[in-house]
Design a protein around this motif. Structure first.
Motif, PDB file in Angstrom:
ATOM      1  N   CYS A 241       0.846  -1.198   0.000  1.00  0.00           N
ATOM      2  CA  CYS A 241       0.000   0.000   0.000  1.00  0.00           C
ATOM      3  C   CYS A 241       0.885   1.253   0.000  1.00  0.00           C
ATOM      4  CB  CYS A 241      -0.910   0.012   1.221  1.00  0.00           C
ATOM      5  SG  CYS A 241      -2.199  -1.245   1.213  1.00  0.00           S
ATOM      6  N   PRO A 242       0.511   2.275  -0.747  1.00  0.00           N
ATOM      7  CA  PRO A 242       1.275   3.529  -0.747  1.00  0.00           C
ATOM      8  C   PRO A 242       0.951   4.354   0.494  1.00  0.00           C
ATOM      9  CG  PRO A 242      -0.604   3.712  -2.208  1.00  0.00           C
ATOM     10  CD  PRO A 242      -0.604   2.311  -1.705  1.00  0.00           C
ATOM     11  N   ASP A 243       1.631   5.465   0.631  1.00  0.00           N
ATOM     12  CA  ASP A 243       1.399   6.339   1.781  1.00  0.00           C
ATOM     13  C   ASP A 243       0.076   7.089   1.655  1.00  0.00           C
ATOM     14  OD1 ASP A 243       3.795   5.539   2.855  1.00  0.00           O
ATOM     15  OD2 ASP A 243       4.927   7.196   1.936  1.00  0.00           O
ATOM     16  N   ALA A 244      -0.412   7.258   0.455  1.00  0.00           N
ATOM     17  CA  ALA A 244      -1.656   7.991   0.225  1.00  0.00           C
ATOM     18  C   ALA A 244      -2.308   7.443  -1.032  1.00  0.00           C
ATOM     19  CB  ALA A 244      -1.380   9.485   0.079  1.00  0.00           C
ATOM     20  N   PRO A 245      -3.619   7.596  -1.127  1.00  0.00           N
ATOM     21  CA  PRO A 245      -4.272   7.118  -2.342  1.00  0.00           C
ATOM     22  C   PRO A 245      -3.841   7.908  -3.590  1.00  0.00           C
ATOM     23  CG  PRO A 245      -5.867   7.916  -0.693  1.00  0.00           C
ATOM     24  CD  PRO A 245      -4.515   8.167  -0.160  1.00  0.00           C
ATOM     25  N   TYR A 246      -4.159   7.362  -4.745  1.00  0.00           N
ATOM     26  CA  TYR A 246      -3.889   7.956  -6.055  1.00  0.00           C
ATOM     27  C   TYR A 246      -2.391   8.108  -6.310  1.00  0.00           C
ATOM     28  CZ  TYR A 246      -8.814   9.044  -5.334  1.00  0.00           C
ATOM     29  OH  TYR A 246     -10.147   8.945  -5.049  1.00  0.00           O
ATOM     30  N   ALA A 247      -1.624   7.183  -5.827  1.00  0.00           N
ATOM     31  CA  ALA A 247      -0.181   7.163  -6.108  1.00  0.00           C
ATOM     32  C   ALA A 247       0.054   6.326  -7.367  1.00  0.00           C
ATOM     33  CB  ALA A 247       0.576   6.596  -4.916  1.00  0.00           C
ATOM     34  N   ARG A 248       1.319   6.329  -7.786  1.00  0.00           N
ATOM     35  CA  ARG A 248       1.715   5.476  -8.906  1.00  0.00           C
ATOM     36  C   ARG A 248       2.494   4.297  -8.364  1.00  0.00           C
ATOM     37  NH1 ARG A 248       1.489   7.082 -14.167  1.00  0.00           N
ATOM     38  NH2 ARG A 248       3.210   5.656 -14.619  1.00  0.00           N
ATOM     39  N   LEU A 249       2.209   3.119  -8.946  1.00  0.00           N
ATOM     40  CA  LEU A 249       2.969   1.945  -8.543  1.00  0.00           C
ATOM     41  C   LEU A 249       4.336   1.971  -9.185  1.00  0.00           C
ATOM     42  CD1 LEU A 249       3.087  -0.783  -7.097  1.00  0.00           C
ATOM     43  CD2 LEU A 249       2.086  -1.834  -9.158  1.00  0.00           C
ATOM     44  N   ARG A 250       4.402   2.393 -10.430  1.00  0.00           N
ATOM     45  CA  ARG A 250       5.667   2.458 -11.144  1.00  0.00           C
ATOM     46  C   ARG A 250       5.989   3.917 -11.453  1.00  0.00           C
ATOM     47  NH1 ARG A 250       2.212  -1.129 -13.247  1.00  0.00           N
ATOM     48  NH2 ARG A 250       2.723  -3.368 -13.054  1.00  0.00           N
ATOM     49  N   PRO A 251       7.255   4.269 -11.323  1.00  0.00           N
ATOM     50  CA  PRO A 251       7.609   5.673 -11.609  1.00  0.00           C
ATOM     51  C   PRO A 251       7.325   6.016 -13.066  1.00  0.00           C
ATOM     52  CG  PRO A 251       9.359   4.527 -10.438  1.00  0.00           C
ATOM     53  CD  PRO A 251       8.383   3.482 -10.859  1.00  0.00           C
TER      54      PRO A 251
END
Length: 250
Positions: free
Chosen positions: A236-246
């Protein structure tokens, strides 16, 4: 010698009629029989006419004795007020009217909403409220909305459920936890903007949720839970709507 004839012997004495044997016997029988009728039979129970049952009453075999041994009539017990708790208000009113009761209603929660639609309310509490105009007895019904749980006591807050914490659970388990508190609408979304949610995300893990855990949910049947999910092979990322891959660099 004397020439006169000898005197005739005196006639035999005649007994009175009441001293004759036949009348004596009849008199004894009459006296004895009358004593039985008046004083009772030789069994020793006074006042009992021959043929009469012991302990008084009518003679054995008389028509009245058969009627006396019949089944006694049963007095009907007055029926109390019907139990209306749990019924929809419309049905409760009909049942009460059929049992001879009038009905008044009030909001059983801390609010004071009017009960305009009898199909949308259910009975949580009922108490006797005297009589209306000295005629029919009245029942006072405390009611709440059909989909609401009843308060612990009349006039208290409706104990709406709280939002469970489903973060960390897979999507299928999260749906079960939300359904248990009455939440029927669940909207899954991918937590990563560059990862598409599959048609069946049952194995994806919940990273974030809205409403937040512990929040009171009024009318959960109409509420919607929004869940942000990550693939099973991604954290899970630190916040929603992040990118999994740069993002690729030019």
């Amino acid at each position: 010698m004397d020439s006169y004839p000898p005197p005739s012997p005196p006639p035999p004495a005649v007994r009175p009629w009441w001293r004759r044997p036949v009348f004596v016997v009849v008199g004894v029988l009459l006296v004895f029989g009358g004593g039985l009728l008046f004083f009772g039979d030789p069994s020793g129970e006074p006042g009992r006419v021959p043929g009469e049952a012991k302990g008084g009453g009518r003679p054995v075999g008389s028509p009245s004795s058969v009627a006396a041994t019949g089944t006694p009539s049963v007095t009907s017990t007055p029926v109390g007020p019907p139990r209306l708790v749990g019924k929809v208000l419309k049905e409760a009113r009909e049942v009460a009217a059929g049992a001879g009761y009038d009905v008044v209603t009030h909001d059983a929660s801390e609010k004071n909403a009017g009960q305009w639609d009898a199909d949308g309310w259910k009975v949580c509490f009922q108490t006797a409220a005297g009589q209306r105009g000295g005629e029919r007895p009245v029942l006072d019904l405390g009611v709440v909305r059909v989909d609401a749980p009843c308060p612990g006591a009349d006039g208290e807050e409706v104990p709406w459920p709280s939002m469970p914490g489903v973060a960390g659970a897979d999507f299928s388990k999260a749906e079960e936890m939300l359904e248990a508190v009455g939440v029927r609408k669940v909207r899954p979304e991918s937590v990563y903007t560059d990862v598409t949610l599959p048609a069946d995300p049952s194995t994806w893990r919940v990273c974030f949720q809205e409403p937040a855990p512990g929040r009171r949910i009024e009318n959960p049947q109409y509420a919607t839970a929004y869940l942000k999910l990550a693939p099973p092979d991604a954290g899970c990322p630190d916040a929603p709507y992040a990118r999994l891959r740069p993002e690729p660099t030019s």
